[in-house]
Scaffold this active site. Structure first.
Site, PDB file in Angstrom:
ATOM      1  N   LYS A  14      -8.971   1.067  -8.427  1.00 53.60           N
ATOM      2  CA  LYS A  14      -8.808   0.914 -10.063  1.00 53.60           C
ATOM      3  C   LYS A  14      -8.597  -0.583 -10.683  1.00 53.60           C
ATOM      4  CE  LYS A  14      -3.284   0.537  -7.972  1.00 53.60           C
ATOM      5  NZ  LYS A  14      -4.239  -0.404  -7.260  1.00 53.60           N
ATOM      6  N   ARG A  90       4.760   2.159  -8.794  1.00 52.67           N
ATOM      7  CA  ARG A  90       4.914   2.514  -7.579  1.00 52.67           C
ATOM      8  C   ARG A  90       5.538   2.968  -6.892  1.00 52.67           C
ATOM      9  NH1 ARG A  90       0.631  -1.922  -7.526  1.00 52.67           N
ATOM     10  NH2 ARG A  90      -0.044  -1.945  -5.038  1.00 52.67           N
ATOM     11  N   ARG A 129     -13.774  -6.357   0.479  1.00 48.61           N
ATOM     12  CA  ARG A 129     -13.092  -7.227  -0.794  1.00 48.61           C
ATOM     13  C   ARG A 129     -13.265  -8.748  -0.390  1.00 48.61           C
ATOM     14  NH1 ARG A 129      -8.701  -5.009  -4.680  1.00 48.61           N
ATOM     15  NH2 ARG A 129      -7.149  -5.929  -2.680  1.00 48.61           N
ATOM     16  N   ARG A 135      -7.383 -13.421  -1.138  1.00 51.58           N
ATOM     17  CA  ARG A 135      -6.179 -12.453  -1.544  1.00 51.58           C
ATOM     18  C   ARG A 135      -5.452 -13.113   0.089  1.00 51.58           C
ATOM     19  NH1 ARG A 135      -5.856  -7.820  -5.405  1.00 51.58           N
ATOM     20  NH2 ARG A 135      -3.813  -6.691  -3.784  1.00 51.58           N
ATOM     21  N   ARG A 146      -0.176  -1.701   3.794  1.00 52.28           N
ATOM     22  CA  ARG A 146      -0.100  -1.081   2.382  1.00 52.28           C
ATOM     23  C   ARG A 146      -0.399   0.262   2.000  1.00 52.28           C
ATOM     24  NH1 ARG A 146      -4.228  -5.891   0.364  1.00 52.28           N
ATOM     25  NH2 ARG A 146      -4.109  -4.517  -1.534  1.00 52.28           N
TER      26      ARG A 146
HETATM   27  P1  AMP Z   1      -1.912  -4.867  -6.481  1.00 49.20           P
HETATM   28  O1  AMP Z   1      -2.690  -6.013  -6.964  1.00 49.20           O
HETATM   29  O2  AMP Z   1      -1.908  -3.833  -7.530  1.00 49.20           O
HETATM   30  O3  AMP Z   1      -2.419  -3.750  -5.165  1.00 49.20           O
HETATM   31  O4  AMP Z   1      -0.650  -5.437  -5.779  1.00 49.20           O
HETATM   32  C1  AMP Z   1      -0.731  -6.275  -4.676  1.00 49.20           C
HETATM   33  C2  AMP Z   1       0.863  -6.485  -4.577  1.00 49.20           C
HETATM   34  O5  AMP Z   1       1.854  -7.023  -5.514  1.00 49.20           O
HETATM   35  C3  AMP Z   1       1.301  -5.258  -3.374  1.00 49.20           C
HETATM   36  O6  AMP Z   1       0.820  -5.370  -2.612  1.00 49.20           O
HETATM   37  C4  AMP Z   1       2.954  -5.115  -3.561  1.00 49.20           C
HETATM   38  O7  AMP Z   1       2.958  -6.524  -2.901  1.00 49.20           O
HETATM   39  C5  AMP Z   1       3.149  -5.831  -4.926  1.00 49.20           C
HETATM   40  N1  AMP Z   1       3.293  -5.146  -6.077  1.00 49.20           N
HETATM   41  C6  AMP Z   1       2.377  -5.032  -7.055  1.00 49.20           C
HETATM   42  N2  AMP Z   1       2.408  -4.058  -7.946  1.00 49.20           N
HETATM   43  C7  AMP Z   1       3.705  -4.140  -7.827  1.00 49.20           C
HETATM   44  C8  AMP Z   1       5.094  -2.998  -7.747  1.00 49.20           C
HETATM   45  N3  AMP Z   1       4.734  -2.267  -9.270  1.00 49.20           N
HETATM   46  N4  AMP Z   1       5.812  -2.728  -7.347  1.00 49.20           N
HETATM   47  C9  AMP Z   1       6.315  -3.212  -6.447  1.00 49.20           C
HETATM   48  N5  AMP Z   1       5.334  -4.149  -5.350  1.00 49.20           N
HETATM   49  C10 AMP Z   1       4.674  -4.527  -6.635  1.00 49.20           C
END
Ligand code: AMP
Length: 192
Positions: A14, A90, A129, A135, A146
């Site tokens: 994404k 989410r 990745r 990360r 996750r």
């Molecule tokens: P991402 O970069 O979108 O994969 O987000 C990395 C991590 O940030 C996720 O695994 C969550 O722990 C947290 N996170 C990001 N966006 C959200 C959201 N909308 N709601 C809750 N946690 C989030």
């Protein structure tokens, strides 16, 4: 305005596809994951709290995310061509809050696109990745968590957007260009 939600399990592509969509449709990028990582790198109280959830593969609590989004949206230009929400909402609670917020501002969410990729491919992509991303949540144990969290908390968001007739499922397997073409087909129909 074209206001898009892009969703999918971790590793579905994404972030990469969002970058291509932004370039073509001139949207403003809104990634809650990136916002949170910035806070973590700055060492703010919010970042420290969020980091504890993120490093365990859990979601950050809804109230925290909804606050961040609400503040940030009000600072956005309402006359921009549109916004792409990447990694948000989410949970169904976040989706309901976003719907209320955007409708209230007169700039409703136009569509939600979900990139569908089988679990096995997701694991491989995330582990690869993890070798370069830096990360802390791209390791085997956190990745598994996750993916579980995605299935239990985030997958129901698709039903929510289906009920609003805004949901589009996209096959996320293929080359970057192939997947992007599928997304453009949906968006170009949406924009007619
Ligand atoms: P991402 O970069 O979108 O994969 O987000 C990395 C991590 O940030 C996720 O695994 C969550 O722990 C947290 N996170 C990001 N966006 C959200 C959201 N909308 N709601 C809750 N946690 C989030």
């Amino acid at each position: 305005m074209l206001n898009l939600v892009i969703s999918g399990a971790p590793g579905c592509g994404k972030g990469t596809q969002s970058a291509l969509i932004i370039e073509k449709y001139h949207l403003i990028h809104f990634s809650t994951g990136e916002l949170l990582r910035t806070e973590i790198n700055l060492g703010t109280p919010l970042g420290i709290e969020a980091g504890e959830y993120i490093n365990k593969g859990n979601l950050v609590p809804d109230e925290m995310i909804i606050d961040i989004i609400t503040n940030a949206i009000h600072n956005l230009c309402k006359t921009c061509p549109g916004i792409i929400f990447d990694g948000f909402p989410r949970t169904v609670e976040q989706a309901e809050a976003l719907e209320k917020l955007m409708n209230g501002l007169g700039i409703p969410v136009s569509a939600m696109i979900e990139l569908k990729v089988p679990d096995r491919d997701l694991m491989n992509r995330l582990l690869i990745r993890g070798e370069t991303s830096g990360r802390t949540d791209d390791n085997l144990e956190t990745i598994k968590k996750r993916l579980d969290v995605f299935k239990s908390k985030t997958a129901p968001v698709t039903d929510y957007y289906s009920s609003l007739d805004k949901y589009h499922s996209i096959d996320g397997v293929g080359t970057l260009d192939e997947v992007f073409e599928r997304i453009c087909d949906v968006l170009d129909t949406e924009m007619l």
